[in-house]
Enzyme design. Structure first.
Site, short mmCIF file in Angstrom:
data_model
loop_
_atom_site.label_atom_id
_atom_site.label_comp_id
_atom_site.label_asym_id
_atom_site.label_seq_id
_atom_site.Cartn_x
_atom_site.Cartn_y
_atom_site.Cartn_z
N LYS A 95 -8.24 -14.30 15.42
CA LYS A 95 -8.27 -12.91 14.93
C LYS A 95 -8.22 -12.85 13.40
O LYS A 95 -8.92 -12.04 12.79
CB LYS A 95 -7.12 -12.09 15.52
CG LYS A 95 -5.75 -12.60 15.15
CD LYS A 95 -4.67 -11.61 15.51
CE LYS A 95 -3.33 -12.15 15.03
NZ LYS A 95 -2.29 -11.17 14.99
N THR A 96 -7.40 -13.72 12.77
CA THR A 96 -7.32 -13.71 11.31
C THR A 96 -8.67 -14.10 10.70
O THR A 96 -9.12 -13.50 9.72
CB THR A 96 -6.22 -14.66 10.81
OG1 THR A 96 -4.97 -14.27 11.39
CG2 THR A 96 -6.10 -14.62 9.29
N ASP A 123 -3.38 -5.15 11.67
CA ASP A 123 -3.19 -6.30 12.55
C ASP A 123 -1.98 -6.04 13.46
O ASP A 123 -1.12 -5.23 13.14
CB ASP A 123 -2.96 -7.54 11.69
CG ASP A 123 -3.05 -8.82 12.50
OD1 ASP A 123 -3.52 -8.78 13.64
OD2 ASP A 123 -2.63 -9.88 11.96
N GLU A 124 -1.93 -6.75 14.60
CA GLU A 124 -0.81 -6.63 15.54
C GLU A 124 -0.54 -5.17 15.89
O GLU A 124 0.60 -4.70 15.90
CB GLU A 124 0.46 -7.28 14.95
CG GLU A 124 0.31 -8.72 14.53
CD GLU A 124 0.22 -9.69 15.70
OE1 GLU A 124 0.13 -9.23 16.86
OE2 GLU A 124 0.22 -10.91 15.46
N GLN A 157 0.64 -9.41 24.28
CA GLN A 157 1.62 -10.02 23.38
C GLN A 157 2.54 -8.97 22.75
O GLN A 157 3.13 -9.19 21.70
CB GLN A 157 0.90 -10.80 22.28
CG GLN A 157 0.10 -11.99 22.80
CD GLN A 157 -0.50 -12.81 21.69
OE1 GLN A 157 0.20 -13.53 20.97
NE2 GLN A 157 -1.81 -12.73 21.52
N ARG A 166 2.01 -20.63 22.87
CA ARG A 166 2.34 -21.31 21.60
C ARG A 166 1.92 -22.78 21.66
O ARG A 166 1.80 -23.44 20.62
CB ARG A 166 3.85 -21.26 21.30
CG ARG A 166 4.51 -19.89 21.13
CD ARG A 166 3.77 -19.00 20.19
NE ARG A 166 2.84 -18.17 20.93
CZ ARG A 166 1.80 -17.52 20.40
NH1 ARG A 166 1.55 -17.63 19.11
NH2 ARG A 166 1.00 -16.78 21.13
#
Length: 647
Positions: free
Chosen positions: A32-33, A225-226, A256, A594
């Site tokens: 995503k980044t 973001d998020e 998430q 993770r």
């Protein structure tokens, strides 16, 4: 446009859709980044000035990573981009609030040099308010009152509107009275708490549409973001800023969303298409982090949730190693297995920093630390932030008190650093404006202290950030005092010198701006930023942390411990009403994703809780994963007990 060749088709679709609302559903490890940074680069390539672009994320670490990536890409391709005179504004929501309030807060009666109180400082002021009001702090805990006020502010509720509706319940009236007194104290000390940074910004916009329009016209293209982690006040600010041009790109993943306990509302991302009916939606499902085994397990777990948007992570990586499931007899046995397995991995050449041990509740770290120490495996517990160390907070308080003489919390912290013999009684008289009643010797000490703050203030007018930090270390006598101390004192002095090195990055800014930005960033740093640690003497070892703290991080080897019913999924004190089953499942999904190469799941058949040993049941999450993904049949593993018994 060559940079777009680095993207897969959905990423490219998101990066090149630049007009109108855009929702990017980005699965864990789906880049995503990378997508956001390439989208920003594409905007600049299309002639959009960098100054017209805003990008907001949730940690300073993430904002810095995004800023660095865009900077590198612009430097590499800068000649092609007519709008690349600078880097877009990238920050957290709270840093954005500080930026706007420093510029326009005077309209609301705020001082330009207002202090930002952290949680401990805010709690101190809540306790002061409770004491001054004569409220029984045993019956009405200040910490709970502070939590209630913080939740209300996050829900975009101010003290005025709350007070009007707080008479129906007695506890609400207690919260209202305390909140009102708390606001008076903050105003006297020219300070804001963490939540005020957003609430006051929203108030500024509501009362001054002309100022809102300045920022609407400045930032025509907005990225959040998020987005699944936004609360009401963050949602409101986003809506206000994007309203004029409607070029809003939000990125997130409902699966998430794990922060409802601090006000995050996943419905913000779930309802995005209702808020913006013409929104474009792009799904990023290709994972670049984990093996297919890990992703298959994650998909099987999360698909049971109903409040989500259907997606399925996949990867071109290899299937990878199967999942290891370990059933320990006790929490000591579980901890021993984890520590010894980590030791074996390190002996095989795995870097300790590539291993993480995750747990649902903080108390689990005690046994784990005990076993890691016994086994001799180096470890680092995520949680103690560099900026939370006493000596760092002391130094920052010298800066804050010199800029804002009304900041009583900072003055109280440093008035006896180094020791000056100024006691609590004297301090109360000083804060009550009765300094003239003090004995002559005490007046001399107070005058000396005030002169010191005056010299620091004077120095701040001409010295760069790092120079001011060095000046304070020497001028206050902190350096000399710590040099006379033990090994701990010398370590603290090293931390202060490291802080001076860190401050160099602010030297490029204009002097006043650099110093204010240093103080602001230190106030707003997140727990994850502490993982960086000391840049010269970086802590090493296996990372021990809660699952919440692990979000946004990745490790080659991940242990998820304590996988027992009522622990993970967690049930607060055995109360079903306090548990959100879907959020617990999302939390486990975050933990699983993770891992890059290998996943270990562990639990104890018996655990000591509140001093009594209790039998446990394996977590339901284990049964959600197909047994073919485990190294051995999980049913067999669960039926076997180990030979290691630790009473």
């Amino acid at each position: 446009m060559e940079h777009l060749n680095e993207l897969n088709p959905p990423q490219r679709e998101a990066a090149t859709y630049i007009t109108g609302p855009l929702l990017i559903i980005a699965g864990a490890g789906a880049g995503k980044t990378k997508t956001i940074t390439h989208r920003i680069l594409h905007l600049i390539e299309q002639g959009v000035p960098a100054e017209a672009i805003l990008a907001i994320t949730f940690t300073n670490k993430a904002a810095k990573e995004m800023r660095d990536r865009v900077g590198i890409m612009l430097n590499k391709n800068g000649n092609q981009f007519p709008g690349a005179r600078s880097i877009p504004f990238m920050s957290t929501f709270h840093s954005l609030g500080v930026y706007i309030l420093r510029a326009h807060g005077q309209i609301l009666g705020l001082d330009r040099y207002f202090s930002i109180y952290d949680k401990s400082e805010s709690l101190s002021k809540i306790k002061q308010a409770v004491h001054e009001l004569g409220i029984d702090d045993k019956r009405y805990e200040p910490k709970k009152i502070m939590g209630a006020i913080s939740k209300l502010k996050g829900d975009s509720v101010d003290i005025t509107s709350f007070s009007k509706n707080s008479h129906s319940e007695f506890y609400q009236s207690i919260v209202a009275k305390t909140w009102l007194k708390y606001e008076e104290i903050l105003k006297q000390e020219k300070a804001l708490d963490f939540d005020d940074l957003l609430l006051k910004t929203a108030e500024l916009f509501a009362k001054n549409p002309d100022i809102l329009e300045i920022y609407q016209d400045r930032w025509k293209y907005i990225h959040i973001d998020e987005y699944q982690d936004t609360n009401t006040i963050q949602y409101d600010l986003t809506t206000l800023l994007a309203k004029k041009h409607n070029n809003l790109c939000v990125v997130g993943d409902i699966d998430q969303s794990i922060y409802s306990w601090r006000g995050a509302d996943y419905k913000n991302i779930l309802n995005f298409e209702k808020d913006y009916p013409k929104a474009k939606v792009v799904l990023l499902e290709q994972n670049y982090r984990s093996t297919q085994t890990i992703l298959t397990a994650a998909n099987e777990v999360i698909k049971k949730n109903k409040n989500r948007r259907e997606k399925k992570l996949f990867t071109e990586n290899q299937a990878g190693e199967k999942i290891t499931l370990y059933s320990g007899f006790s929490e000591q046995d579980e901890g021993r297995y984890i520590a010894e397995t980590c030791s074996e991995l390190i002996q095989k050449g795995v870097e300790a920093e590539d291993i993480a041990v995750l747990y649902r509740a903080n108390f689990q770290s005690r046994v784990l630390e005990e076993l890691f120490l016994r086994t001799g495996v180096p470890y680092q517990v995520l949680g103690t932030r560099f900026y939370d160390r006493k000596e760092i907070k002391d130094l920052l308080s010298f800066i804050k008190a010199s800029l804002n003489p009304q900041d009583k919390e900072s003055i109280k912290r440093i008035i006896n650093i180094p020791p000056r013999g100024i006691g609590q009684v004297t301090l109360k008289k000083i804060f009550a404006g009765q300094s003239e009643e003090l004995p002559p010797k005490m007046i001399d000490k107070l005058t000396s202290f005030r002169n010191l703050l005056g010299r620091i203030n004077k120095k701040s007018e001409t010295a760069k950030a790092s120079e001011l930090v060095k000046y304070i270390i020497e001028e206050t006598g902190i350096a000399g005092n710590l040099q006379k101390g033990d090994e701990e004192g010398l370590e603290r002095l090293e931390n202060l010198k490291e802080f001076a090195s860190l401050a160099v990055r602010y030297d490029e800014l204009p002097i006043e701006e650099g110093i204010m930005q240093l103080v602001t960033d230190a106030s707003l740093v997140s727990d994850q930023d502490s993982l960086i640690g000391n840049t010269q003497n970086r802590p090493t070892g296996v990372r021990l942390m809660t699952v919440h703290a692990s979000k946004g991080l990745e490790f080659k080897y991940v242990f998820i411990s304590g996988l027992e019913q009522d622990l993970f999924p967690h049930r607060a004190m055995g109360n079903d009403d306090k548990r959100d089953d879907e959020e617990e499942r999302r939390l486990f999904y975050v933990a699983v994703t993770r891992a890059k190469e290998k996943l270990f799941l562990t639990y104890a058949q018996m655990r000591t809780i509140f001093g009594s040993r209790q039998m446990t049941m394996p977590s339901e999450f284990i049964f959600d994963i197909d047994e073919s993904l485990f190294e051995s049949n999980p049913e067999e593993s669960m039926s076997e007990t180990t030979n290691y018994i630790d009473f």
